[in-house]
Design an enzyme around this catalytic site. Structure first.
Site, PDB file in Angstrom:
ATOM      1  N   ARG A  55       0.854  -0.866   0.192  1.00 45.63           N
ATOM      2  CA  ARG A  55       0.003   0.425  -0.464  1.00 45.63           C
ATOM      3  C   ARG A  55       0.900   1.167   0.069  1.00 45.63           C
ATOM      4  O   ARG A  55       0.493   2.557  -0.600  1.00 45.63           O
ATOM      5  CB  ARG A  55      -0.568   0.094   1.283  1.00 45.63           C
ATOM      6  CG  ARG A  55      -1.741   1.197   0.690  1.00 45.63           C
ATOM      7  CD  ARG A  55      -3.352   1.156   1.899  1.00 45.63           C
ATOM      8  NE  ARG A  55      -2.680   0.407   3.007  1.00 45.63           N
ATOM      9  CZ  ARG A  55      -2.221   0.722   4.839  1.00 45.63           C
ATOM     10  NH1 ARG A  55      -1.358   2.132   4.179  1.00 45.63           N
ATOM     11  NH2 ARG A  55      -2.496  -0.185   5.316  1.00 45.63           N
ATOM     12  N   TYR A 112     -13.744  16.911 -16.059  1.00 41.87           N
ATOM     13  CA  TYR A 112     -14.148  15.825 -15.847  1.00 41.87           C
ATOM     14  C   TYR A 112     -15.461  16.066 -15.007  1.00 41.87           C
ATOM     15  O   TYR A 112     -15.924  15.957 -13.955  1.00 41.87           O
ATOM     16  CB  TYR A 112     -12.914  14.272 -15.609  1.00 41.87           C
ATOM     17  CG  TYR A 112     -13.513  13.316 -15.507  1.00 41.87           C
ATOM     18  CD1 TYR A 112     -13.979  12.579 -17.070  1.00 41.87           C
ATOM     19  CD2 TYR A 112     -14.156  12.251 -14.382  1.00 41.87           C
ATOM     20  CE1 TYR A 112     -14.307  10.613 -16.656  1.00 41.87           C
ATOM     21  CE2 TYR A 112     -14.199  11.448 -14.435  1.00 41.87           C
ATOM     22  CZ  TYR A 112     -14.142  10.645 -15.244  1.00 41.87           C
ATOM     23  OH  TYR A 112     -14.537   9.299 -15.726  1.00 41.87           O
ATOM     24  N   ASP A 184      -5.259  18.740 -15.033  1.00 40.58           N
ATOM     25  CA  ASP A 184      -5.961  17.665 -14.730  1.00 40.58           C
ATOM     26  C   ASP A 184      -5.063  17.431 -16.816  1.00 40.58           C
ATOM     27  O   ASP A 184      -5.838  17.591 -17.539  1.00 40.58           O
ATOM     28  CB  ASP A 184      -7.274  17.125 -15.446  1.00 40.58           C
ATOM     29  CG  ASP A 184      -7.627  16.403 -15.777  1.00 40.58           C
ATOM     30  OD1 ASP A 184      -6.804  15.336 -16.370  1.00 40.58           O
ATOM     31  OD2 ASP A 184      -8.583  14.989 -15.044  1.00 40.58           O
ATOM     32  N   LYS A 209      -7.060   6.215 -19.064  1.00 35.88           N
ATOM     33  CA  LYS A 209      -7.287   6.549 -20.924  1.00 35.88           C
ATOM     34  C   LYS A 209      -6.229   6.554 -21.926  1.00 35.88           C
ATOM     35  O   LYS A 209      -5.360   5.533 -21.931  1.00 35.88           O
ATOM     36  CB  LYS A 209      -7.562   7.994 -20.876  1.00 35.88           C
ATOM     37  CG  LYS A 209      -9.108   8.152 -19.493  1.00 35.88           C
ATOM     38  CD  LYS A 209     -10.102   7.652 -20.052  1.00 35.88           C
ATOM     39  CE  LYS A 209     -10.717   7.943 -18.676  1.00 35.88           C
ATOM     40  NZ  LYS A 209     -10.962   9.220 -18.212  1.00 35.88           N
TER      41      LYS A 209
HETATM   42  C1  LIG Z   1     -11.029   9.526 -17.064  1.00 35.60           C
HETATM   43  C2  LIG Z   1     -10.946  11.313 -16.461  1.00 35.60           C
HETATM   44  C3  LIG Z   1     -10.778  10.822 -15.205  1.00 35.60           C
HETATM   45  C4  LIG Z   1     -10.670  10.177 -13.941  1.00 35.60           C
HETATM   46  O1  LIG Z   1     -10.494   8.573 -14.787  1.00 35.60           O
HETATM   47  P1  LIG Z   1     -10.460   7.430 -13.764  1.00 35.60           P
HETATM   48  O2  LIG Z   1      -8.740   7.062 -14.016  1.00 35.60           O
HETATM   49  O3  LIG Z   1     -11.456   6.970 -14.697  1.00 35.60           O
HETATM   50  O4  LIG Z   1     -10.896   7.378 -11.974  1.00 35.60           O
HETATM   51  C5  LIG Z   1     -10.173  11.994 -14.798  1.00 35.60           C
HETATM   52  N1  LIG Z   1     -10.189  13.287 -15.754  1.00 35.60           N
HETATM   53  C6  LIG Z   1     -10.004  13.238 -16.878  1.00 35.60           C
HETATM   54  C7  LIG Z   1     -10.342  14.530 -18.261  1.00 35.60           C
HETATM   55  C8  LIG Z   1     -10.571  12.320 -16.929  1.00 35.60           C
HETATM   56  O5  LIG Z   1     -10.728  11.986 -18.735  1.00 35.60           O
END
Ligand SMILES: *Cc1c(COP(=O)(O)O)cnc(C)c1O
Length: 397
Positions: A55, A112, A184, A209
């Site tokens: 962890r 998001y 982000d 992604k």
């Molecule tokens: C998908 C996404 C997230 C969240 O990511 P997860 O891996 O699904 O928790 C955060 N920010 C953006 C821009 C995203 O496309």
């Protein structure tokens, strides 16, 4: 009854080999055995390298983190990025690991969906105030700043309308006021932009992604310019158990070997598909950041080095019935509300990411029932064009 052979219970030594494996090993061990208490002490103090408990960190997460560090240009000496169990874990650890009751955080108004929820619904319960503003308009953004604002969270290109934030102006304003800027970078990826080079203090990814790229691992990443901030995020993530699975890290690291190839191909496809969609009857508009008719065209070209990315949005005439006909006529293109898969996926914000919004609020963003977002994959572009031609013709009835 025979005695149980001890090798079933005691750990068997790993077979020796004069040669080394080319592939990255997977290390699923939860716990690590140290030779003696002095060494364990030294490991906890950080004067001896190595792992203690999964962890707190494990090799597959670190191998992955160092690769994303290299992509993002993370400076040595900051401790490097941290891998979390999801992209949302990285967003949450950033906000909740750094902010405290009484603080104020300003977010982009098209973040998001779950980030918006965290901002709008969850942070208030912990005494952290929030506001949202349009990051394409720096004066609107600046007007939402309060004396107690100490963090800004934005995405460079918004989902699904692909608006481009005024990153340079927001970074300059944040710096002048001593506000931490978290970016982000999931949508744009470090191939599109490296936010640390534009003044970001914290960079976040949903590795789920296009970085991992095969829709089979859920992971996040966060890196900070300042080692103290990095430590605060790390401690919050470890305490709250945002640990990534070693196998997921292994999958994502494997995916990264082809990241640049996949990204460049997907981007070239996206540019060509945008052009094609714009030529089809029944398509009302096409959104792609570097197209001449995009509302943020000039900023996209300057900020993203002329790169438009792998996402295209478009709007067709007709309501929900036309949208249903379109997805049904293209069963090979996965109708799935995610992005960054190796293959093309199609999403319909009005029935997924933006379904919780009123039709008026959606309309204000330009998201009608005929609005689609395409995460373009690496398929043959001729095939993709033909599939969209068929699907859009079907939507016209
Ligand atoms: C998908 C996404 C997230 C969240 O990511 P997860 O891996 O699904 O928790 C955060 N920010 C953006 C821009 C995203 O496309």
């Amino acid at each position: 009854m025979q005695d149980t052979p001890q090798c079933l219970i005691r750990r068997t030594p790993w077979p020796e080999s004069a040669s080394r494996p080319l592939g990255t090993p997977i290390q699923p061990s939860v716990v690590y055995a140290s030779p003696d208490p002095d060494t364990l002490d030294a490991q906890y103090d950080g004067t001896q390298p190595g792992y203690t408990y999964a962890r707190e960190g494990h090799p597959n997460a670190d191998v992955l983190a160092r690769k994303i560090d290299a992509l993002e240009g993370v400076q040595q000496g900051t401790g490097g990025g941290l891998i979390t169990g999801s992209g949302m874990a990285a967003v949450t650890a950033t906000l909740m690991g750094v902010l405290k009751a009484g603080d104020h955080v300003l977010g982009g108004d098209q973040l998001y969906g779950r980030s918006l929820r965290l901002m709008n619904q969850d942070l208030a319960r912990f005494g952290i105030a929030t506001a949202l503003a349009d990051p394409t308009d720096v004066s609107a953004f600046e007007a939402a700043i309060r004396p107690e604002t100490n963090m800004i969270l934005i995405e460079v290109v918004s989902n699904p309308t692909l608006r481009v934030a005024d990153l340079g102006a927001i970074a300059a304003m944040a710096k002048a006021r001593g506000i931490l800027l978290a970016v982000d970078n999931t949508f744009t990826t470090p191939r599109g932009i490296r936010p640390f080079e534009h003044g970001a203090d914290i960079v976040i990814h949903s590795v789920t992604k296009i970085l991992a790229g095969h829709s089979d691992a859920t992971l996040g990443y966060v890196a900070a310019r300042d080692a103290g901030i990095r430590r605060a995020i790390y401690d919050f993530a470890v305490t709250t158990g945002m640990t990534p699975s070693p196998f997921d890290c292994w999958l994502a690291e494997r995916g990264l070997y082809s990241f640049e190839l996949r990204y460049d191909r997907a981007e070239a496809n996206a540019e060509a598909l945008a052009e094609h969609l714009a030529s089809l009857p029944g398509v009302k508009r096409v959104l792609y950041p570097t197209r001449a008719d995009h509302p943020d065209h000039n900023r996209a070209v300057a900020l993203l080095d002329g790169r438009g990315g792998h996402m295209v949005s478009f709007e067709i005439e007709g309501g929900r019935a036309a949208a249903n006909a379109l997805t049904r006529a293209a069963p090979q293109i996965a109708f799935a509300p995610t992005l960054g898969d190796i293959g093309t996926t199609l999403s319909h914000p009005a029935s997924s990411s933006h379904r919780g919004m009123s039709a008026e609020a959606r309309a204000a963003l330009g998201i009608s029932e005929g609005f689609f977002r395409v995460s373009v994959g690496v398929e043959d572009i001729g095939m993709l064009k033909a599939e969209f031609t068929t699907a859009i013709a079907a939507a016209r009835g």
